[in-house]
Scaffold this motif. Structure first.
Motif, PDB file in Angstrom:
ATOM      1  N   ILE A 203       0.829  -1.207   0.000  1.00  0.00           N
ATOM      2  CA  ILE A 203       0.000   0.000   0.000  1.00  0.00           C
ATOM      3  C   ILE A 203       0.864   1.258   0.000  1.00  0.00           C
ATOM      4  N   GLU A 204       2.007   1.198   0.704  1.00  0.00           N
ATOM      5  CA  GLU A 204       2.925   2.338   0.726  1.00  0.00           C
ATOM      6  C   GLU A 204       3.603   2.501  -0.637  1.00  0.00           C
ATOM      7  N   ILE A 205       3.903   1.374  -1.279  1.00  0.00           N
ATOM      8  CA  ILE A 205       4.492   1.435  -2.622  1.00  0.00           C
ATOM      9  C   ILE A 205       3.510   2.085  -3.593  1.00  0.00           C
ATOM     10  N   ALA A 206       2.219   1.713  -3.476  1.00  0.00           N
ATOM     11  CA  ALA A 206       1.189   2.295  -4.351  1.00  0.00           C
ATOM     12  C   ALA A 206       1.118   3.802  -4.168  1.00  0.00           C
ATOM     13  N   ARG A 207       1.117   4.255  -2.931  1.00  0.00           N
ATOM     14  CA  ARG A 207       1.067   5.700  -2.661  1.00  0.00           C
ATOM     15  C   ARG A 207       2.306   6.403  -3.223  1.00  0.00           C
ATOM     16  N   TYR A 208       3.448   5.761  -3.076  1.00  0.00           N
ATOM     17  CA  TYR A 208       4.696   6.358  -3.550  1.00  0.00           C
ATOM     18  C   TYR A 208       4.682   6.508  -5.071  1.00  0.00           C
ATOM     19  N   VAL A 209       4.276   5.441  -5.766  1.00  0.00           N
ATOM     20  CA  VAL A 209       4.235   5.468  -7.232  1.00  0.00           C
ATOM     21  C   VAL A 209       3.222   6.501  -7.721  1.00  0.00           C
ATOM     22  N   ASN A 210       2.066   6.570  -7.060  1.00  0.00           N
ATOM     23  CA  ASN A 210       1.046   7.561  -7.435  1.00  0.00           C
ATOM     24  C   ASN A 210       1.542   8.989  -7.228  1.00  0.00           C
ATOM     25  N   SER A 211       2.325   9.177  -6.162  1.00  0.00           N
ATOM     26  CA  SER A 211       2.852  10.526  -5.883  1.00  0.00           C
ATOM     27  C   SER A 211       3.833  10.989  -6.955  1.00  0.00           C
ATOM     28  N   LEU A 212       4.425  10.027  -7.680  1.00  0.00           N
ATOM     29  CA  LEU A 212       5.353  10.368  -8.770  1.00  0.00           C
ATOM     30  C   LEU A 212       4.615  10.706 -10.059  1.00  0.00           C
ATOM     31  N   GLY A 213       3.283  10.522 -10.036  1.00  0.00           N
ATOM     32  CA  GLY A 213       2.459  10.881 -11.190  1.00  0.00           C
ATOM     33  C   GLY A 213       2.206   9.749 -12.173  1.00  0.00           C
ATOM     34  N   PHE A 214       2.636   8.530 -11.849  1.00  0.00           N
ATOM     35  CA  PHE A 214       2.406   7.404 -12.758  1.00  0.00           C
ATOM     36  C   PHE A 214       0.989   6.873 -12.584  1.00  0.00           C
ATOM     37  N   ARG A 215       0.410   6.422 -13.693  1.00  0.00           N
ATOM     38  CA  ARG A 215      -0.957   5.896 -13.696  1.00  0.00           C
ATOM     39  C   ARG A 215      -1.000   4.585 -14.487  1.00  0.00           C
ATOM     40  N   THR A 216      -2.094   3.851 -14.338  1.00  0.00           N
ATOM     41  CA  THR A 216      -2.278   2.617 -15.080  1.00  0.00           C
ATOM     42  C   THR A 216      -2.497   2.933 -16.559  1.00  0.00           C
ATOM     43  N   LYS A 217      -2.576   1.900 -17.378  1.00  0.00           N
ATOM     44  CA  LYS A 217      -2.805   2.084 -18.811  1.00  0.00           C
ATOM     45  C   LYS A 217      -4.122   2.805 -19.079  1.00  0.00           C
TER      46      LYS A 217
END
Length: 510
Positions: free
Chosen positions: A226-240
């Motif tokens: 869950i922390e990894i998900a928040r971190y990746v989202n904070s970098l602006g990356f999104r799913t396809k």
């Protein structure tokens, strides 16, 4: 698409030596559908031309407004019938009081419906209740029981063909997958690629590939998913699809062998969460693309996930009884996720639990109950401030649209009776009589339209007695919790929460 087809159809009609006669007794609707762009069948325009020739030969009149053409790619076997927009419009007109046609004509019965069950259901409805027949240009059926039997046989053959075709396609895809071809949408970190031999493969998307590597590293370093998900989202990356990445998406990446260069093909659909660990459904073979993760790192992650699962407590069955009467009503305004139970009596945004929202506030259910009751009480004297959500599902708009369509059809009928008089088909007396009937019908429809447009605004009907009655029930803790929960949901549509502010939205009450 439909507009272009009708334009070309009109140009084609203008060149035909024989034209339709508006006086012909049988009025028809044309239903056109192709399953896919690649399907080897007649194009929509070709189907329409054949229906026109059929109508001419049988003295049937086809009005342009009674031509229904589905967008390409809409399957008749689609279980959700609402996706066939033109079909639903046609059936709606057939069921209307002033239906503009008495026969539906298709190129083949399979264009009407590929499912025999669906076909029989709609044909029976149309014939028995509305006296409307369905006819096929290329599959003429004689009248009587034997004709009905032949029609059912044709429908059964079409359905068998579709089932057999889907199995053959699936078999071919499975064979292609075992050879290492990648047949699905590219996962995060890759994009789809086709080589010079026409084989489907993947090619690395550099910026996303770096994030994939980071996800594997962070998990092995001890960061929770869950922390990894928040971190990746904070970098602006999104799913396809442009959505935020959830913790289950992280799990899917960590277990996906595509990142070590292997193809996983599951012919029967997506894997459930537990099946991703103990996978017996999928075929896994070496792919033709470059891996992002080395096999040693992938195995370490897999071993860590397996160890985590061995210590995890089994999920307890959910209690269907509410633990608070506001259960399911509180929504995070930032992400619109429901705030769900955490701990003994807390509420927290489920979007935060999934890693897609940064609202980490925990509310105490008892305090929220008191605040909601206070707001309901305040509305007793300030009903104009109430937020009301309509629950009528556009009923008025549907009624209005039907009346407008009837008025449009009325104009067409007025034009037709004038043409009949000008062409000597009707006498002057008949023309005058028909004109009076249509004028009366027009006045009646305009009256109905005016009534729909001037319906009194009902958005504040929750005021006074509903609020007071609900307040008395919700504030009385001696009353059964299930009853209070039911009353709360009947009265309240949702309660938005953001930055310690609660905003109530009430259901419209008739």
């Amino acid at each position: 698409m439909k507009e272009q087809i009708l334009k070309e159809f009109a140009e084609w009609i203008a060149l035909q030596p024989i034209k339709m006669d508006i006086s012909w007794k049988t009025k028809i609707a044309a239903y056109i559908r192709v399953s896919t762009n690649k399907q080897l069948e007649m194009s929509p325009l070709s189907q329409l031309k054949e229906i026109y020739r059929y109508a001419i030969n049988n003295e049937m009149y086809l009005d342009f407004q009674n031509i229904f053409i589905e967008n390409e790619g809409v399957s008749a076997k689609e279980s959700k019938i609402e996706k066939r927009i033109e079909f639903n419009t046609m059936i709606g007109w057939a069921k209307s009081e002033k239906r503009p046609f008495d026969t539906i004509v298709v190129w083949k019965f399979s264009r009407f419906a590929r499912s025999m069950e669906q076909s029989i259901l709609f044909k029976k409805l149309l014939r028995q209740q509305y006296n409307i027949n369905v006819k096929s240009v290329s599959e003429p059926i004689i009248e009587g029981p034997f004709g009905e039997l032949m029609e059912h046989f044709i429908e059964w053959s079409d359905e068998f063909y579709l089932i057999n075709l889907s199995q053959e396609v699936l078999r071919g895809m499975s064979e292609s997958a075992t050879l290492g071809n990648y047949l699905s949408s590219a996962p995060f970190g890759y994009r789809n690629f086709r080589n010079e031999k026409g084989e489907s493969s993947l090619i690395i998307k550099d910026d996303e590939a770096e994030i994939v590597k980071l996800i594997f590293k962070k998990y092995l370093d001890g960061m929770e998913m869950i922390e990894i998900a928040r971190y990746v989202n904070s970098l602006g990356f999104r799913t396809k699809r442009g959505n935020k990445i959830e913790n289950r998406g992280i799990l899917y990446m960590l277990l996906n062998p595509v990142y070590i260069g292997f193809n996983r093909w599951t012919p029967n659909g997506r894997l459930e969460r537990e099946e991703m660990y103990n996978n017996t459904k999928s075929t896994i073979v070496k792919g033709s693309w470059e891996p992002i993760i080395d096999e040693d790192t992938f195995q370490k992650v897999h071993d860590k996930l397996a160890k985590f699962r061995s210590f995890r407590k089994p999920r307890q069955p959910q209690d269907s009884n509410p633990w608070t009467w506001i259960k399911g009503l509180i929504r995070c305004k930032r992400c619109n996720h429901t705030m769900i139970k955490i701990g003994k009596n807390g509420l927290r945004c489920n979007g935060y639990n999934k890693g897609t929202c940064d609202c980490s506030d925990i509310l105490k259910a008892e305090e929220v109950e008191e605040l909601v009751l206070e707001q309901i009480k305040e509305y007793f004297n300030k009903p104009f401030e109430i937020n009301v959500v309509s629950n009528k599902r556009k009923k008025d708009n549907t009624e209005k649209d039907i009346i407008k369509e009837q008025l449009k059809f009325l104009k067409e009928k007025q034009r037709r009776i004038k043409e009949s008089y000008m062409n000597g088909i009707d006498s002057l007396e008949e023309y005058k009589e028909n004109k009076i009937l249509l004028e009366n019908e027009k006045l009646e429809l305009e009256k109905k339209l005016n009534e729909v447009n001037n319906k009194p605004e009902k958005k504040k009907k929750v005021i006074e007695e509903h609020l007071k009655n609900a307040y008395e029930v919700l504030s009385d803790k001696t009353i059964d919790l299930n009853k209070r929960h039911k009353i709360a949901h009947e009265l309240i549509n949702k309660i938005e929460y953001e930055d310690n502010i609660l905003t109530l939205f009430f259901n419209e009450v008739e």
